[in-house]
Design a protein around this motif. Structure first.
Motif, PDB file in Angstrom:
ATOM      1  N   ALA A 114       0.829  -1.206   0.000  1.00  0.00           N
ATOM      2  CA  ALA A 114       0.000   0.000   0.000  1.00  0.00           C
ATOM      3  C   ALA A 114       0.863   1.256   0.000  1.00  0.00           C
ATOM      4  N   SER A 115       1.917   1.253   0.786  1.00  0.00           N
ATOM      5  CA  SER A 115       2.808   2.409   0.866  1.00  0.00           C
ATOM      6  C   SER A 115       3.465   2.704  -0.479  1.00  0.00           C
ATOM      7  N   TRP A 175      -5.844  -8.779   0.919  1.00  0.00           N
ATOM      8  CA  TRP A 175      -6.373  -7.745   0.032  1.00  0.00           C
ATOM      9  C   TRP A 175      -7.180  -6.718   0.819  1.00  0.00           C
ATOM     10  N   VAL A 176      -8.060  -7.174   1.695  1.00  0.00           N
ATOM     11  CA  VAL A 176      -8.901  -6.260   2.484  1.00  0.00           C
ATOM     12  C   VAL A 176      -8.019  -5.324   3.310  1.00  0.00           C
ATOM     13  N   TYR A 177      -6.995  -5.885   3.928  1.00  0.00           N
ATOM     14  CA  TYR A 177      -6.067  -5.065   4.712  1.00  0.00           C
ATOM     15  C   TYR A 177      -5.363  -4.043   3.818  1.00  0.00           C
ATOM     16  N   THR A 178      -4.888  -4.499   2.669  1.00  0.00           N
ATOM     17  CA  THR A 178      -4.123  -3.646   1.755  1.00  0.00           C
ATOM     18  C   THR A 178      -4.974  -2.530   1.172  1.00  0.00           C
ATOM     19  N   ILE A 214      -4.640   1.521   1.429  1.00  0.00           N
ATOM     20  CA  ILE A 214      -4.546   2.375   0.237  1.00  0.00           C
ATOM     21  C   ILE A 214      -5.619   3.453   0.285  1.00  0.00           C
ATOM     22  N   ARG A 215      -6.843   3.060   0.614  1.00  0.00           N
ATOM     23  CA  ARG A 215      -7.933   4.044   0.702  1.00  0.00           C
ATOM     24  C   ARG A 215      -7.623   5.116   1.737  1.00  0.00           C
ATOM     25  N   LYS A 216      -7.064   4.688   2.843  1.00  0.00           N
ATOM     26  CA  LYS A 216      -6.742   5.622   3.926  1.00  0.00           C
ATOM     27  C   LYS A 216      -5.634   6.595   3.516  1.00  0.00           C
ATOM     28  N   ASN A 217      -4.607   6.102   2.827  1.00  0.00           N
ATOM     29  CA  ASN A 217      -3.430   6.906   2.532  1.00  0.00           C
ATOM     30  C   ASN A 217      -3.463   7.642   1.195  1.00  0.00           C
ATOM     31  N   GLY A 246      -6.527   7.237  -1.190  1.00  0.00           N
ATOM     32  CA  GLY A 246      -7.784   6.900  -1.847  1.00  0.00           C
ATOM     33  C   GLY A 246      -8.273   7.956  -2.818  1.00  0.00           C
ATOM     34  N   ASN A 247      -7.882   9.208  -2.580  1.00  0.00           N
ATOM     35  CA  ASN A 247      -8.310  10.274  -3.484  1.00  0.00           C
ATOM     36  C   ASN A 247      -7.648  10.162  -4.857  1.00  0.00           C
ATOM     37  N   TYR A 248      -6.627   9.340  -4.997  1.00  0.00           N
ATOM     38  CA  TYR A 248      -5.961   9.134  -6.283  1.00  0.00           C
ATOM     39  C   TYR A 248      -6.482   7.898  -7.020  1.00  0.00           C
ATOM     40  N   LEU A 249      -7.468   7.222  -6.443  1.00  0.00           N
ATOM     41  CA  LEU A 249      -7.891   5.918  -6.951  1.00  0.00           C
ATOM     42  C   LEU A 249      -9.371   5.942  -7.331  1.00  0.00           C
ATOM     43  N   THR A 250      -9.659   5.638  -8.602  1.00  0.00           N
ATOM     44  CA  THR A 250     -11.052   5.542  -9.031  1.00  0.00           C
ATOM     45  C   THR A 250     -11.570   4.133  -8.729  1.00  0.00           C
ATOM     46  N   GLU A 251     -12.881   3.963  -8.832  1.00  0.00           N
ATOM     47  CA  GLU A 251     -13.488   2.654  -8.594  1.00  0.00           C
ATOM     48  C   GLU A 251     -12.989   1.635  -9.623  1.00  0.00           C
ATOM     49  N   HIS A 252     -12.877   2.070 -10.870  1.00  0.00           N
ATOM     50  CA  HIS A 252     -12.377   1.185 -11.942  1.00  0.00           C
ATOM     51  C   HIS A 252     -10.926   0.769 -11.660  1.00  0.00           C
ATOM     52  N   GLU A 253     -10.105   1.729 -11.230  1.00  0.00           N
ATOM     53  CA  GLU A 253      -8.709   1.420 -10.911  1.00  0.00           C
ATOM     54  C   GLU A 253      -8.616   0.461  -9.727  1.00  0.00           C
ATOM     55  N   GLU A 254      -9.515   0.633  -8.769  1.00  0.00           N
ATOM     56  CA  GLU A 254      -9.521  -0.265  -7.612  1.00  0.00           C
ATOM     57  C   GLU A 254      -9.853  -1.698  -8.039  1.00  0.00           C
ATOM     58  N   THR A 255     -10.806  -1.827  -8.960  1.00  0.00           N
ATOM     59  CA  THR A 255     -11.159  -3.149  -9.476  1.00  0.00           C
ATOM     60  C   THR A 255      -9.961  -3.790 -10.175  1.00  0.00           C
ATOM     61  N   ASN A 256      -9.268  -3.004 -11.012  1.00  0.00           N
ATOM     62  CA  ASN A 256      -8.078  -3.519 -11.700  1.00  0.00           C
ATOM     63  C   ASN A 256      -6.977  -3.883 -10.707  1.00  0.00           C
ATOM     64  N   LEU A 257      -6.815  -3.052  -9.693  1.00  0.00           N
ATOM     65  CA  LEU A 257      -5.801  -3.318  -8.671  1.00  0.00           C
ATOM     66  C   LEU A 257      -6.129  -4.604  -7.925  1.00  0.00           C
ATOM     67  N   ARG A 258      -7.392  -4.811  -7.625  1.00  0.00           N
ATOM     68  CA  ARG A 258      -7.813  -6.041  -6.932  1.00  0.00           C
ATOM     69  C   ARG A 258      -7.455  -7.265  -7.769  1.00  0.00           C
ATOM     70  N   GLU A 259      -7.758  -7.219  -9.066  1.00  0.00           N
ATOM     71  CA  GLU A 259      -7.428  -8.343  -9.956  1.00  0.00           C
ATOM     72  C   GLU A 259      -5.926  -8.584  -9.983  1.00  0.00           C
TER      73      GLU A 259
END
Length: 131
Positions: free
Chosen positions: A46-47, A88-91, A95-98, A100-113
């Motif tokens: 995440a960092s 993943w949930v922890y990570t 990321i959202r905490k540190n 999250g304003n740089y991450l869209t929902e679509h990007e989060e889905t891609n990151l999860r995959e």
């Protein structure tokens, strides 16, 4: 002859008790190690991901940057889907905490995959390493 059988039986029982005791200690230690591994791998990933996103990299490049600068590329995970999901949930929480304003929902889905694929590789590390 009966004394020898009795002593052998006692030694066998003592040995089984000892093995049982040690096995439970090893299982407890493994649980602690898994939690520590989740914190170390998840926090570092995440960092590094946030570091790259804050510098303006795309999510794909940020993911690769995080992968190349963390232990995820080198660790071996247990073959347990819930372990990877918990990681993943922890990570993603971190990321959202540190950043999250740089991450869209679509990007989060891609990151999860991406993360789950790398987790799957880490769970099957023996298949990817030369013998």
């Amino acid at each position: 002859m009966n004394i020898i059988k009795k002593k052998s039986f006692q030694m066998l029982i003592l040995g089984l008790c000892l093995i049982s005791f040690l096995q439970s200690q090893i299982v407890q230690a493994m649980d602690l190690d898994l939690t520590a591994a989740q914190n170390v791998v998840g926090k570092r990933f995440a960092s590094k991901f946030c570091e790259a996103k804050e510098k303006g990299f795309s999510s794909e490049l940020s993911s690769e940057f995080a992968l190349n600068n963390t232990y995820l590329k080198f660790v071996s995970f247990p073959k347990d889907e819930s372990f990877i999901e918990d990681l993943w949930v922890y990570t993603i929480s971190s990321i959202r905490k540190n950043c999250g304003n740089y991450l869209t929902e679509h990007e989060e889905t891609n990151l999860r995959e991406f993360f789950l694929e790398e987790g799957e590789i880490a769970s099957n590390r023996d298949l990817y390493l030369p013998h």
